[in-house]
Structure formats: C-alpha cells, structure tokens
Design a protein around this motif. Structure first.
Motif, PDB file in Angstrom:
ATOM      1  N   ILE A 170     -52.323   9.291 -20.288  1.00 24.80           N
ATOM      2  CA  ILE A 170     -52.892  10.339 -19.296  1.00 24.80           C
ATOM      3  C   ILE A 170     -53.901  11.180 -19.900  1.00 24.80           C
ATOM      4  N   SER A 171     -55.110  10.538 -20.083  1.00 22.94           N
ATOM      5  CA  SER A 171     -56.361  11.258 -20.799  1.00 22.94           C
ATOM      6  C   SER A 171     -56.497  12.583 -20.387  1.00 22.94           C
ATOM      7  N   GLY A 172     -56.441  12.965 -19.142  1.00 18.16           N
ATOM      8  CA  GLY A 172     -56.606  14.151 -18.622  1.00 18.16           C
ATOM      9  C   GLY A 172     -55.511  15.140 -18.934  1.00 18.16           C
ATOM     10  N   VAL A 173     -54.424  14.987 -19.896  1.00 19.88           N
ATOM     11  CA  VAL A 173     -53.546  15.827 -20.319  1.00 19.88           C
ATOM     12  C   VAL A 173     -53.555  16.049 -21.791  1.00 19.88           C
ATOM     13  N   SER A 174     -53.781  17.373 -22.203  1.00 19.10           N
ATOM     14  CA  SER A 174     -53.834  17.903 -23.498  1.00 19.10           C
ATOM     15  C   SER A 174     -52.509  18.908 -23.825  1.00 19.10           C
ATOM     16  N   CYS A 184     -48.517  22.166 -22.451  1.00 22.52           N
ATOM     17  CA  CYS A 184     -49.457  20.927 -22.085  1.00 22.52           C
ATOM     18  C   CYS A 184     -50.032  21.595 -20.813  1.00 22.52           C
ATOM     19  N   ARG A 185     -51.463  21.158 -20.556  1.00 26.15           N
ATOM     20  CA  ARG A 185     -52.146  21.557 -19.324  1.00 26.15           C
ATOM     21  C   ARG A 185     -53.170  20.377 -19.169  1.00 26.15           C
ATOM     22  N   GLN A 186     -53.611  20.093 -17.778  1.00 27.76           N
ATOM     23  CA  GLN A 186     -54.607  19.410 -17.059  1.00 27.76           C
ATOM     24  C   GLN A 186     -55.780  19.698 -17.732  1.00 27.76           C
ATOM     25  N   THR A 187     -56.560  18.867 -18.673  1.00 26.17           N
ATOM     26  CA  THR A 187     -57.957  19.017 -19.139  1.00 26.17           C
ATOM     27  C   THR A 187     -59.157  17.980 -18.863  1.00 26.17           C
ATOM     28  N   GLY A 188     -58.577  17.305 -18.005  1.00 26.27           N
ATOM     29  CA  GLY A 188     -59.600  16.434 -17.221  1.00 26.27           C
ATOM     30  C   GLY A 188     -58.913  15.495 -16.076  1.00 26.27           C
ATOM     31  N   PRO A 189     -59.684  14.593 -15.614  1.00 21.34           N
ATOM     32  CA  PRO A 189     -59.065  13.677 -14.488  1.00 21.34           C
ATOM     33  C   PRO A 189     -57.837  13.031 -14.837  1.00 21.34           C
ATOM     34  N   MET A 214     -53.440   5.869 -13.967  1.00 22.43           N
ATOM     35  CA  MET A 214     -52.718   6.401 -15.058  1.00 22.43           C
ATOM     36  C   MET A 214     -51.308   6.614 -14.818  1.00 22.43           C
ATOM     37  N   ILE A 215     -51.016   7.253 -13.742  1.00 23.05           N
ATOM     38  CA  ILE A 215     -49.620   7.580 -13.301  1.00 23.05           C
ATOM     39  C   ILE A 215     -48.910   6.285 -13.261  1.00 23.05           C
ATOM     40  N   ASP A 216     -49.467   5.073 -12.682  1.00 15.35           N
ATOM     41  CA  ASP A 216     -48.822   3.936 -12.468  1.00 15.35           C
ATOM     42  C   ASP A 216     -48.336   3.093 -13.729  1.00 15.35           C
ATOM     43  N   GLN A 217     -49.078   3.497 -14.720  1.00 16.85           N
ATOM     44  CA  GLN A 217     -48.955   2.727 -15.960  1.00 16.85           C
ATOM     45  C   GLN A 217     -47.727   3.119 -16.926  1.00 16.85           C
ATOM     46  N   LEU A 246     -45.507  15.952 -14.305  1.00 13.87           N
ATOM     47  CA  LEU A 246     -45.423  15.516 -15.917  1.00 13.87           C
ATOM     48  C   LEU A 246     -44.520  16.505 -16.714  1.00 13.87           C
ATOM     49  N   ILE A 247     -43.664  16.212 -17.205  1.00 12.94           N
ATOM     50  CA  ILE A 247     -42.699  16.859 -18.089  1.00 12.94           C
ATOM     51  C   ILE A 247     -42.917  16.419 -19.567  1.00 12.94           C
ATOM     52  N   TYR A 248     -43.247  17.509 -20.332  1.00 14.35           N
ATOM     53  CA  TYR A 248     -43.398  17.145 -22.034  1.00 14.35           C
ATOM     54  C   TYR A 248     -42.427  17.966 -22.373  1.00 14.35           C
ATOM     55  N   VAL A 249     -41.606  17.174 -23.461  1.00  8.71           N
ATOM     56  CA  VAL A 249     -40.568  17.977 -24.270  1.00  8.71           C
ATOM     57  C   VAL A 249     -40.911  17.610 -25.648  1.00  8.71           C
ATOM     58  N   SER A 250     -40.900  18.801 -26.799  1.00  8.67           N
ATOM     59  CA  SER A 250     -41.070  18.511 -28.129  1.00  8.67           C
ATOM     60  C   SER A 250     -39.691  18.763 -28.536  1.00  8.67           C
TER      61      SER A 250
END
Length: 161
Positions: free
Chosen positions: A48-52, A74-79, A84-87, A122-126
């Motif tokens: 998901i290249s739109g997430v940093s 994490c934030r949306q930083t692009g499209p 992307m979601i499907d893959q 989208l959930i990101y856990v470190s």
C-alpha cells in the motif's frame, strides 16, 4: 601515540555504522550519561504505497540488545487503490511488512498489517518478539479508508463474483 585494540576498533565501527540507515529520519539523545538514543524511522508499506509509518524505538549503542519499547504512527501519505487493497493478506493474522533486529540473539521488532474489512481500516501493530517482564511490548496505529475513493469501491461486488 595510542595503540587501538581490536575491541575499540569494533566498538568504533559499530558506532559509525549505527547511524547508517536509509530509513532513519530523526534521532533524540536521551542524555550525555547514557548510550541510548531514540531512533525515528520511516517505513513504507510495500503493498500500500500510500501509507507511511513512523516508528520510534530505543537503540542502546553499547549493549547486546536494544530495549523492546517502541511506538508507531501510520498515516495515508498518497493514493490508496482498490487494486492495492485486493492484493494484501486479509487473514486474521495479516502479514509482516517490516522487521528489524533488536539483539544479537533472536529479538526483533516487527510491524504487521491487518485489514479490518468491516470498518475498512488498515491496522498496523509494531511488536517485540521477546517477552520482557511478562509482556510483549507493542504499539498500534490505524489508517481508516473513510474519505478515500477506495471506500465506496470496497462495497462494490468484484467482477469475479
């Protein structure tokens, strides 16, 4: 003239190399009387290249293992597109998108992406892979897709249905 030992050369090389990271965007010193610093790194989601994601973690320069504490935002930083979601992996456990060693023996920091389909988020856990004082250290951040064109597209039936 002072003679350098192999140990001092190794420590010097480790200190020099510790600052060599393409992902490091900042560093906060924890003081003059400690060898620990807070490292700030950027991680791009590979699918998901739109997430940093920005990760803050402590690096102990002269120890064999870094502390397990970390945080993530994490934030949306692009499209973000439906393709992307499907893959991405939509299993309950998601998938690891980033991994970094935190010791010479098996401890690492990992970032895992999980997709909450019901809430289109989208959930990101470190997290640390080693238990510390009875707890696995972890931190959580979410990127809701609300307001993104992909939000409506996720409601549409896929062409293969």
């Amino acid at each position: 003239m002072k003679k350098l030992t192999a140990g001092s050369l190794l420590i010097s090389a480790a200190l020099t190399l510790s600052g060599c990271s393409d992902t490091e965007v900042g560093e906060v010193s924890l003081g003059v009387f400690t060898t620990k610093d807070i490292k700030l790194e950027i991680v791009q989601d590979p699918d998901i290249s739109g997430v940093s994601c920005h990760i803050a973690h402590v690096e102990a320069n002269l120890d064999f293992a870094d502390p397990s504490d970390m945080s993530i935002a994490c934030r949306q930083t692009g499209p973000i597109t439906k393709a992307m979601i499907d893959q991405i992996d939509r299993s309950k456990g998601g998938e690891v998108i980033f991994k970094a060693s935190k010791s010479i023996l098996f401890k690492s920091l990992k970032v895992r992406r999980i997709f909450d389909a019901k809430n289109k988020t989208l959930i990101y856990v470190s997290y640390s892979t080693k238990e510390v004082n009875g707890s696995h250290k972890h931190s959580l951040s979410t990127v809701p897709l609300w307001g993104n064109p992909v939000w409506q597209q996720l409601d549409e039936p896929s062409p293969s249905s």
